[in-house]
Design a protein around this motif. Structure first.
Motif, PDB file in Angstrom:
ATOM      1  N   UNK A  32       0.832  -1.208   0.000  1.00 28.74           N
ATOM      2  CA  UNK A  32       0.000   0.000   0.000  1.00 28.74           C
ATOM      3  C   UNK A  32       0.867   1.259   0.000  1.00 28.74           C
ATOM      4  N   UNK A  33       0.525   2.172  -0.900  1.00 31.76           N
ATOM      5  CA  UNK A  33       1.178   3.485  -0.932  1.00 31.76           C
ATOM      6  C   UNK A  33       0.092   4.555  -0.821  1.00 31.76           C
ATOM      7  N   UNK A  78       6.687   7.998  -9.689  1.00 28.05           N
ATOM      8  CA  UNK A  78       7.571   7.395  -8.682  1.00 28.05           C
ATOM      9  C   UNK A  78       7.789   8.373  -7.530  1.00 28.05           C
ATOM     10  N   UNK A  79       7.927   9.642  -7.840  1.00 26.55           N
ATOM     11  CA  UNK A  79       8.110  10.661  -6.795  1.00 26.55           C
ATOM     12  C   UNK A  79       6.895  10.683  -5.859  1.00 26.55           C
ATOM     13  N   UNK A  83       6.678   9.593  -1.803  1.00 29.25           N
ATOM     14  CA  UNK A  83       5.999  10.417  -0.799  1.00 29.25           C
ATOM     15  C   UNK A  83       4.922   9.604  -0.071  1.00 29.25           C
ATOM     16  N   UNK A  84       4.098   8.879  -0.847  1.00 30.61           N
ATOM     17  CA  UNK A  84       3.017   8.076  -0.254  1.00 30.61           C
ATOM     18  C   UNK A  84       3.550   6.983   0.664  1.00 30.61           C
TER      19      UNK A  84
END
Length: 151
Positions: A32-33, A78-79, A83-84
Motif C-alpha cells: 500500500x502506498x 515514482x516521486x 511520498x506516499x
C-alpha cells in the motif's frame, strides 16, 4: 427467496469476502502506498452474476512491472509513490528519476524476482470453488424437490 436470488446473494457475499482478503494480503506484504488500489476494488452485481473490479494495473500486485516503455512523467509517478510510502531521501526528485529509469530498463524488483501468487490468484481460485459449491447446494435442493414431485 428464489434460487436465483439466493445464488446472487452467494456471489455477492463471496466477492465481498474476496475483496477483503485481497486488501488484507496487499497490506500484509506492504504494497500500500496511496490507497488507490484498495479504493478501486468494488463488487458489481448484475442479474446474471458479479464482478470484482480493480484498477487497470491491478495485475502488477503479483507480477510486478516489466521493463519497457513507461508513461510520460513516470519519474513524477515514482516521486508521488516515494511520498506516499513515506520514504525519506535527501533528493526526492533525483532519487525518483533514477528509480524510474531502473524500472524502465529492468522492471520492478518484484518482476525481477519472479513475482508472487499470494495477493489475489489463490484467493480467486478459492472463491471460485466456494461459489460453485454453495450455488450447487442451492440448486441441488431444487432438483431434489422437482424429482420428488415427479414421482
Amino acid at each position: 427467496m428464489a434460487g436465483k436470488d439466493k445464488a446472487l446473494g452467494v456471489v455477492r457475499s463471496e466477492l465481498d469476502a474476496l475483496r477483503l482478503r485481497i486488501i488484507e494480503n496487499h497490506l500484509r506484504v506492504g504494497q500500500k502506498a496511496s490507497g488507490k488500489t484498495i479504493a478501486s476494488l468494488h463488487v458489481e452485481l448484475s442479474e446474471n452474476g458479479g464482478i470484482l473490479w480493480g484498477r487497470q494495473a491491478f495485475e502488477v500486485l503479483e507480477s510486478g512491472r516489466k521493463g519497457g516503455k513507461v508513461p510520460k512523467g513516470f519519474y513524477q509517478i515514482i516521486q508521488q509513490w516515494v511520498k506516499d510510502k513515506g520514504i525519506q531521501v535527501d533528493k526526492p526528485k533525483t532519487f525518483s528519476y533514477f528509480v524510474a529509469r531502473k524500472i524502465a530498463r529492468e522492471g520492478t524488483q518484484l518482476y525481477r524476482n519472479g513475482g508472487r501468487g499470494d495477493i489475489y490468484s489463490k484467493e480467486i481460485e478459492h472463491t471460485t470453488k466456494v461459489i460453485m459449491e454453495r450455488i450447487f447446494g442451492i440448486f441441488e435442493k431444487d432438483v431434489e424437490h422437482i424429482n420428488l414431485n415427479n414421482q
